[in-house]
Scaffold this active site. Structure first.
Site, PDB file in Angstrom:
ATOM      1  CE  LYS A  55      -3.733  -2.449   2.380  1.00 26.38           C
ATOM      2  NZ  LYS A  55      -4.373  -2.754   3.664  1.00 26.38           N
ATOM      3  CD  GLN A  99      -3.153  -4.266   6.883  1.00 24.71           C
ATOM      4  OE1 GLN A  99      -3.109  -3.282   6.155  1.00 24.71           O
ATOM      5  NE2 GLN A  99      -3.763  -5.380   6.512  1.00 24.71           N
ATOM      6  CG  ASP A 122      -9.403   0.126   5.234  1.00 17.75           C
ATOM      7  OD1 ASP A 122      -9.246  -0.064   4.008  1.00 17.75           O
ATOM      8  OD2 ASP A 122      -8.541  -0.127   6.078  1.00 17.75           O
TER       9      ASP A 122
END
Ligand code: NAD
Length: 295
Positions: A55, A99, A122
């Site tokens: 990422k 994460q 997200d």
């Protein structure tokens, strides 16, 4: 089975490249400081390390500023939450990614709930998931399902009227993709580990999204001829090879369209993270953003 038939590959690698080039140009045209994404990584999960590194690399390529904030596996929940509050308050940070998975002693839902709704890259915050449920498009939607929608759009696959089977009911893939497909007028059946007649449901489906994390779960025989097959699964074999949930070699002779693993849904997920970062930046700066889902 008609062995001469071969499905069209839904190439996530190429599609994500094109999408990222669009985002890169978009970022280039922004006035002022570049959009900034901060990833929070707790512990040393090898898979998470790989995903976060990927990422960060893509962010750098397209001119998005990024920072990785690492914490030891034994960080306390309160300390982690404090840190997220600080990121929420930092006006230079536009997007925050936590994460997953987090270590077991930390309540993931509580942590995700702490990320500012406006910086929730997200789309996992309950308010943003709630908006998605209600049909109000949030600036950032969960990357994997939103990436699947982008991939379908890139190949002009219209799901309106299709019967769709989603295998998996997680908050990050199964449930949100089921909602998105429903909003796009597919008729969706959500299957999970307690579904007793999975193959019967799959056989009826014009579109299958496999997101269970079970190698070989979707067999060619259970795929309706010409169906669209999206394989989200990531399963690592003993020899290190990565495969999905669909038996690709036989399924490609049955499906109409199919995503490979790797180079299918994975790259689309990362591209969506960049799309979301820029969308959050724009929303924070009062700039218009176009709808991706409700079009
Ligand atoms: P999860 O473990 O949270 O959920 C798995 C779901 O599959 C559960 O809802 C469970 O009920 C269902 N399931 C398990 N076994 C089943 C069975 N035999 N029949 C029917 N349903 C079954 O997983 P997740 O986070 O949603 O991820 C699913 C898979 O997708 C994993 O392999 C994960 O690594 C992968 N993934 C890939 C990406 C990507 O970018 N490509 C992103 C997220 C997740």
């Amino acid at each position: 089975m008609m062995l001469h038939h071969t499905a069209r590959i839904l190439d996530g690698q190429e599609t994500s490249k094109a999408l990222l080039e669009k985002v890169r140009l978009d970022v280039e045209g922004l006035i002022g400081p570049k959009p900034k994404l901060v990833a929070v990584l707790v512990g040393e999960n090898p898979a998470s390390e790989i995903y976060v590194a990927r990422k960060m690399k893509v962010a750098e390529k397209i001119g998005v500023a990024s920072d990785l904030h690492r914490f030891p596996a034994d960080i306390g929940e309160a300390e982690l939450i404090d840190h997220i509050h600080r990121l929420n308050d930092d006006i230079m940070v536009n997007a925050i990614l936590v994460q997953l998975p987090l270590p077991r002693h930390i309540d993931s839902l509580k942590v995700l709930d702490t990320v500012s709704v406006h910086k929730d890259v997200d789309g996992f915050h309950p308010v943003n998931l709630g908006r998605l449920l209600m049909g109000i498009e949030p600036p950032a939607m969960p990357c994997t399902p939103a990436g699947i929608i982008q991939l379908l759009d890139a190949y002009k696959i219209n799901v309106d009227g299709m019967r769709a089977a989603v295998v998996g009911r997680s908050n990050i893939v199964g449930k949100p993709i089921a909602l998105m497909l429903t909003h796009r007028n597919a008729t969706v059946t959500i299957c999970h580990s307690r579904t007793s007649n999975l193959d019967d449901i799959l056989r009826d489906a014009d579109l299958i999204v496999a997101a269970a994390g079970q190698q070989g779960l979707v067999k060619a025989e259970a795929i309706k001829p010409e169906a669209v097959v999206i394989d989200v699964g990531i399963n690592r074999l003993e020899d290190g090879k990565i495969v999905g949930d669909v038996d690709f070699e036989s399924a490609r002779h049955r499906a109409g369209f199919i995503t490979p693993v790797p180079k299918g849904v994975g790259p689309m997920t990362i591209a969506m993270l960049m799309v979301n970062t820029v969308r959050l930046y724009k929303a924070q700066h009062g700039q218009p953003i176009e709808n991706l889902l409700f079009i």
